[in-house]
Design a protein around this motif. Structure first.
Motif, mmCIF file in Angstrom:
data_model
loop_
_atom_site.group_PDB
_atom_site.id
_atom_site.type_symbol
_atom_site.label_atom_id
_atom_site.label_comp_id
_atom_site.label_asym_id
_atom_site.label_seq_id
_atom_site.Cartn_x
_atom_site.Cartn_y
_atom_site.Cartn_z
ATOM 1 N N ILE A 135 0.864 -1.172 0.000
ATOM 2 C CA ILE A 135 0.000 0.000 0.000
ATOM 3 C C ILE A 135 0.906 1.230 0.000
ATOM 4 O O ILE A 135 1.522 1.566 1.004
ATOM 5 C CB ILE A 135 -0.939 0.018 1.222
ATOM 6 N N SER A 136 0.988 1.868 -1.149
ATOM 7 C CA SER A 136 1.957 2.949 -1.332
ATOM 8 C C SER A 136 1.467 4.251 -0.710
ATOM 9 O O SER A 136 0.275 4.567 -0.763
ATOM 10 C CB SER A 136 2.215 3.165 -2.826
ATOM 11 N N GLY A 137 2.407 5.001 -0.152
ATOM 12 C CA GLY A 137 2.111 6.351 0.303
ATOM 13 C C GLY A 137 2.298 7.332 -0.847
ATOM 14 O O GLY A 137 2.531 6.945 -1.993
ATOM 15 N N ILE A 138 2.192 8.612 -0.531
ATOM 16 C CA ILE A 138 2.360 9.639 -1.561
ATOM 17 C C ILE A 138 3.851 9.886 -1.754
ATOM 18 O O ILE A 138 4.542 10.353 -0.841
ATOM 19 C CB ILE A 138 1.638 10.936 -1.161
ATOM 20 N N GLU A 139 4.350 9.566 -2.937
ATOM 21 C CA GLU A 139 5.756 9.765 -3.275
ATOM 22 C C GLU A 139 5.894 11.130 -3.946
ATOM 23 O O GLU A 139 5.460 11.322 -5.081
ATOM 24 C CB GLU A 139 6.221 8.649 -4.224
ATOM 25 N N LEU A 140 6.487 12.096 -3.235
ATOM 26 C CA LEU A 140 6.536 13.479 -3.711
ATOM 27 C C LEU A 140 7.848 13.817 -4.420
ATOM 28 O O LEU A 140 8.169 14.995 -4.595
ATOM 29 C CB LEU A 140 6.323 14.430 -2.530
ATOM 30 N N ASP A 141 8.591 12.838 -4.832
ATOM 31 C CA ASP A 141 9.836 13.082 -5.568
ATOM 32 C C ASP A 141 9.506 13.808 -6.873
ATOM 33 O O ASP A 141 8.755 13.286 -7.711
ATOM 34 C CB ASP A 141 10.509 11.746 -5.859
ATOM 35 N N PRO A 142 10.042 15.013 -7.107
ATOM 36 C CA PRO A 142 9.716 15.763 -8.336
ATOM 37 C C PRO A 142 10.491 15.312 -9.560
ATOM 38 O O PRO A 142 10.285 15.853 -10.655
ATOM 39 C CB PRO A 142 10.096 17.203 -7.943
ATOM 40 N N ASP A 143 11.389 14.351 -9.412
ATOM 41 C CA ASP A 143 12.228 13.900 -10.523
ATOM 42 C C ASP A 143 11.353 13.312 -11.640
ATOM 43 O O ASP A 143 10.687 12.290 -11.438
ATOM 44 C CB ASP A 143 13.204 12.837 -10.019
ATOM 45 N N PRO A 144 11.347 13.920 -12.848
ATOM 46 C CA PRO A 144 10.518 13.409 -13.948
ATOM 47 C C PRO A 144 11.037 12.103 -14.540
ATOM 48 O O PRO A 144 10.362 11.490 -15.370
ATOM 49 C CB PRO A 144 10.575 14.532 -14.986
ATOM 50 N N PHE A 145 12.235 11.686 -14.105
ATOM 51 C CA PHE A 145 12.801 10.446 -14.620
ATOM 52 C C PHE A 145 12.453 9.244 -13.750
ATOM 53 O O PHE A 145 12.791 8.119 -14.089
ATOM 54 C CB PHE A 145 14.324 10.578 -14.749
ATOM 55 N N VAL A 146 11.788 9.503 -12.621
ATOM 56 C CA VAL A 146 11.268 8.407 -11.809
ATOM 57 C C VAL A 146 9.948 7.949 -12.419
ATOM 58 O O VAL A 146 9.070 8.763 -12.698
ATOM 59 C CB VAL A 146 11.056 8.858 -10.346
ATOM 60 N N ARG A 147 9.810 6.656 -12.624
ATOM 61 C CA ARG A 147 8.674 6.121 -13.387
ATOM 62 C C ARG A 147 7.335 6.548 -12.826
ATOM 63 O O ARG A 147 6.483 7.065 -13.539
ATOM 64 C CB ARG A 147 8.786 4.595 -13.435
ATOM 65 N N HIS A 148 7.089 6.334 -11.540
ATOM 66 C CA HIS A 148 5.820 6.687 -10.920
ATOM 67 C C HIS A 148 6.059 7.460 -9.637
ATOM 68 O O HIS A 148 6.652 6.939 -8.691
ATOM 69 C CB HIS A 148 5.006 5.421 -10.582
ATOM 70 N N THR A 149 5.629 8.714 -9.608
ATOM 71 C CA THR A 149 5.548 9.494 -8.377
ATOM 72 C C THR A 149 4.166 10.156 -8.375
ATOM 73 O O THR A 149 3.428 10.087 -9.363
ATOM 74 C CB THR A 149 6.631 10.586 -8.311
ATOM 75 N N PHE A 150 3.831 10.814 -7.281
ATOM 76 C CA PHE A 150 2.542 11.497 -7.229
ATOM 77 C C PHE A 150 2.445 12.546 -8.332
ATOM 78 O O PHE A 150 1.429 12.663 -9.010
ATOM 79 C CB PHE A 150 2.360 12.155 -5.857
ATOM 80 N N TRP A 151 3.521 13.316 -8.537
ATOM 81 C CA TRP A 151 3.490 14.378 -9.539
ATOM 82 C C TRP A 151 3.393 13.799 -10.936
ATOM 83 O O TRP A 151 2.669 14.325 -11.793
ATOM 84 C CB TRP A 151 4.739 15.252 -9.411
ATOM 85 N N THR A 152 4.106 12.727 -11.170
ATOM 86 C CA THR A 152 4.063 12.092 -12.493
ATOM 87 C C THR A 152 2.670 11.576 -12.809
ATOM 88 O O THR A 152 2.143 11.794 -13.904
ATOM 89 C CB THR A 152 5.075 10.930 -12.535
ATOM 90 N N LEU A 153 2.069 10.897 -11.844
ATOM 91 C CA LEU A 153 0.751 10.303 -12.072
ATOM 92 C C LEU A 153 -0.359 11.346 -12.086
ATOM 93 O O LEU A 153 -1.235 11.322 -12.945
ATOM 94 C CB LEU A 153 0.474 9.259 -10.987
ATOM 95 N N ALA A 154 -0.315 12.289 -11.126
ATOM 96 C CA ALA A 154 -1.411 13.236 -10.974
ATOM 97 C C ALA A 154 -1.374 14.364 -12.001
ATOM 98 O O ALA A 154 -2.424 14.864 -12.422
ATOM 99 C CB ALA A 154 -1.406 13.829 -9.561
ATOM 100 N N PHE A 155 -0.171 14.777 -12.433
ATOM 101 C CA PHE A 155 -0.069 15.908 -13.351
ATOM 102 C C PHE A 155 0.403 15.489 -14.741
ATOM 103 O O PHE A 155 -0.124 15.969 -15.745
ATOM 104 C CB PHE A 155 0.852 16.980 -12.768
ATOM 105 N N GLY A 156 1.377 14.596 -14.804
ATOM 106 C CA GLY A 156 1.748 14.076 -16.115
ATOM 107 C C GLY A 156 0.585 13.326 -16.745
ATOM 108 O O GLY A 156 0.359 13.377 -17.958
ATOM 109 N N GLY A 157 -0.197 12.644 -15.875
ATOM 110 C CA GLY A 157 -1.364 11.916 -16.370
ATOM 111 C C GLY A 157 -2.431 12.815 -16.963
ATOM 112 O O GLY A 157 -3.222 12.375 -17.800
ATOM 113 N N VAL A 158 -2.476 14.091 -16.549
ATOM 114 C CA VAL A 158 -3.473 15.019 -17.097
ATOM 115 C C VAL A 158 -3.279 15.169 -18.602
ATOM 116 O O VAL A 158 -4.244 15.160 -19.374
ATOM 117 C CB VAL A 158 -3.367 16.398 -16.405
ATOM 118 N N PHE A 159 -2.044 15.313 -19.039
ATOM 119 C CA PHE A 159 -1.769 15.490 -20.470
ATOM 120 C C PHE A 159 -2.121 14.229 -21.250
ATOM 121 O O PHE A 159 -2.598 14.304 -22.380
ATOM 122 C CB PHE A 159 -0.301 15.859 -20.683
#
Length: 636
Positions: free
Chosen positions: A244-268
């Motif tokens: 059960i994953s927590g919120i991963e707030l790593d802003p690195d765009p090269f990390v496959r899945h983080t909160f920012w990648t999923l929540a904002f990259g997913g918007v596009f």
């Protein structure tokens, strides 16, 4: 090697299974009956709409369902269009192998559906389009329209063969279900009801197939959780194992899945699917009113969340099931490709319940049918509207209907051909699957360039699209080649197979690899940022080229093709701020030509007074004489 439509690379063989005698689950007669019923009912629904009013059909009915569809069937069809079989197989596998981090993709659905509902749908609907690429001619010129259409056709032709072949191959590997029998059956059934019944048949069969998908997944969750000890036990086992994953707030765009990648990259990624893709736009435009189209987009949001939750729960149930010492994986399961894991689990779980394995396979192939039929219909529509009608003499209604059906049949045969080519591609299949995700971002950028930037001109649009496509293929193919050279599977690219949007399963090795540098680092960009990166490339390059070529100076601009961002934003400010910030325009270098509105709009097709008022408001805004405020536009 079975490939997921989002770029899943596996180690399983690419050839159909011939030896099904050892440890391979098989279908019972009841399972075959359930599966056959799915195909027959889909065919009956399609043929019903084809035969209903036979001889009185119009091209508008075939391609646009006479623009009389209500909110609910359109919403379910929107959901089904990109909820393909590979997503049904891929998302649970992702959760089973890596935990629930992927679940945060649901955060992207809010903006990913809100923006289309309030920006793209109003613009497209008020222009009374049939093809989304007709917009590009109204905003730019015919050359841009053709470029967009050809790009879309290339994208969908590659994709539809893979989405037909890959699930059939996975099913064959696990159950021994005949590979080419399933491919041919699905392709033929889908071609018949799509070609004869048109968009209305496709939408109503989508509704039925969506219900089958829900039912099939729900059965797996209920039976699986009951055997493990309930959903509470499933969650407890997953939590104790750190799944059960927590919120991963790593802003690195090269990390496959983080909160920012999923929540904002997913918007596009969502915007490329639900904002500008012809398969979805065509459904919006088939609604009887603009309000119904917007409501259908709203209705997709909770449905998408439910689908995502069900897929994730299947992954957790599968994890808890095999954590139990009494349920051990066979050698075949341990060596299986990621997209085969769910099928092995379902056959193991439901083996003592005749008919239920057949129901899940029906669920799986409902995903394929809905996606492929949408591809056939949208391809026939853009070919007819963008490539044939503008260059040919006016067709009679009868001839146009025959041509529309012939195009759908032709694309059906082409799909079967692409499925065969997919079976021969070997490792190249990875690139073919990834092409779908590569193309979505640049097309999104092209439409955004036209809708949000009044200064963008045709040369900027064409050069921007080419730059976006070059960037997309450079990064996408570069990542594939680099990964093949290192023996690691490449990152999946967002092919909306639609995951609930797109399946994102990739084979990540258990060993620790050295951090890539240079171009290899660039190639490791998370696949969820691909659409954002590529669409931004189109916009930036398009604006630069437009600046260098004089912008829209001296070119007529259709106000209905622009979303007035600045006036809308200023309208939210207090009246005092509006007076300070706004001044009358003295530098309008581009004229507004209302003769550029589509003929059907000028002939009074738009009857809704509110739509007329908004059109007038947009027009006056861009002429510098808004009734509320006047915005200064700076022309490039």
């Amino acid at each position: 090697m079975v490939m997921m439509n989002v770029g899943v690379s596996t180690s399983a063989p690419l050839h159909p299974t011939s030896d099904t005698s050892v440890g391979t689950p098989t279908f019972s007669v009841v399972d075959y009956v359930v599966f056959t019923l799915l195909l027959l009912l889909s065919l009956v629904i399609g043929l019903y709409h084809a035969c209903r009013g036979w001889g009185h059909h119009s091209v508008g009915e075939l391609l646009m369902a006479d623009r009389q569809m209500s909110c609910l069937p359109v919403a379910l069809s929107l959901l089904a269009t990109f909820q393909s079989a590979v997503a049904i197989l891929g998302v649970p596998s992702e959760i089973y192998r890596f935990g629930t981090q992927y679940w945060f993709l649901g955060c992207s659905y809010f903006l990913g559906l809100l923006i289309p509902a309030h920006i793209f749908i109003p613009v497209f609907y008020r222009l009374r389009l049939t093809s989304a690429y007709e917009y590009l001619e109204l905003r730019f010129n015919k050359a841009v329209r053709i470029c967009g259409t050809v790009t879309f056709i290339f994208q969908m032709v590659i994709y539809m063969g893979v989405v037909l072949y890959a699930p059939s191959l996975a099913l064959n590997a696990v159950t021994g279900f005949d590979l080419w029998l399933s491919v041919l059956t699905l392709g033929i059934v889908c071609t018949i009801y799509t070609a004869l019944g048109g968009l209305k048949a496709v939408i109503w069969t989508d509704v039925f197939q969506t219900l089958v998908m829900f039912l099939g997944q729900l059965v797996v969750i209920i039976v699986g959780s009951a055997k493990v000890g309930g959903m509470g036990r499933v969650w407890e086992v997953a939590s104790q194992s750190g799944y059960i994953s927590g919120i991963e707030l790593d802003p690195d765009p090269f990390v496959r899945h983080t909160f920012w990648t999923l929540a904002f990259g997913g918007v596009f990624m969502m915007l490329s699917l639900y904002g500008v893709n012809q398969a979805q736009v065509q459904r919006y435009l088939s609604s009887r009113t603009e309000k119904a189209a917007v409501l259908s987009c709203y209705a997709v949001f909770p449905c998408q969340q439910v689908v995502l939750c069900m897929s994730c729960l299947i992954g957790l149930v599968m994890f808890a099931y095999y954590k139990d010492d009494s349920n051990t994986m066979s050698t075949q399961q341990r060596q299986a490709a990621p997209d085969q894991l769910v099928l092995y689990f379902v056959m193991d779980l439901l083996k003592d319940l005749p008919g239920l394995p057949g129901l899940f396979v029906a669920c799986l192939f409902s995903g394929s049918l809905s996606t492929i039929s949408s591809a056939f219909n949208s391809l026939a529509t853009v070919t007819m509207e963008d490539l044939i009608q503008p260059w040919s003499a006016q067709f009679s209604e009868t001839r146009a209907i025959m041509l529309s059906r012939s195009l759908a049949f032709g694309y059906g045969l082409l799909c079967l051909g692409m499925a065969y080519i997919s079976s021969q591609m070997g490792p190249v299949l990875q690139a073919a699957i990834s092409i779908f995700g590569m193309v979505g971002g640049p097309l999104l950028g092209l439409f955004c360039l036209g809708i949000f930037f009044p200064c963008a001109n045709p040369p900027g649009a064409i050069v921007g699209l080419l730059a976006g496509l070059i960037m997309a293929f450079w990064i996408g193919i570069g990542s594939i080649v680099t990964s093949m050279g290192s023996g690691v599977a490449p990152p999946s690219l967002d092919a909306p197979s639609n995951l609930t949007t797109a399946t994102v399963t990739t084979l990540i090795p258990s060993i620790t690899l050295s951090k890539p540098t240079g171009l290899q680092r660039f190639y490791s960009l998370s696949y969820l940022w691909y659409s954002a990166h590529n669409s931004t490339t189109v916009i930036v390059v398009g604006l630069i080229v437009s600046l260098l070529t004089g912008g829209m100076r001296g070119r007529p601009l259709n106000p209905g093709t622009i979303y007035p961002v600045l006036p809308k934003f200023l309208g939210l400010l207090p009246q005092s701020c509006q007076k300070r910030l706004c001044c009358k325009s003295h530098s309008q270098d581009f004229p507004v030509n209302t003769d550029l509105f589509p003929e059907k709009m000028r002939n009074g097709v738009l009857q809704d007074s509110r739509e007329k008022e908004e059109m007038a408001e947009n027009s006056s805004t861009y002429q510098g004489c808004s009734p509320t405020y006047v915005v200064q536009e700076t022309s490039l």
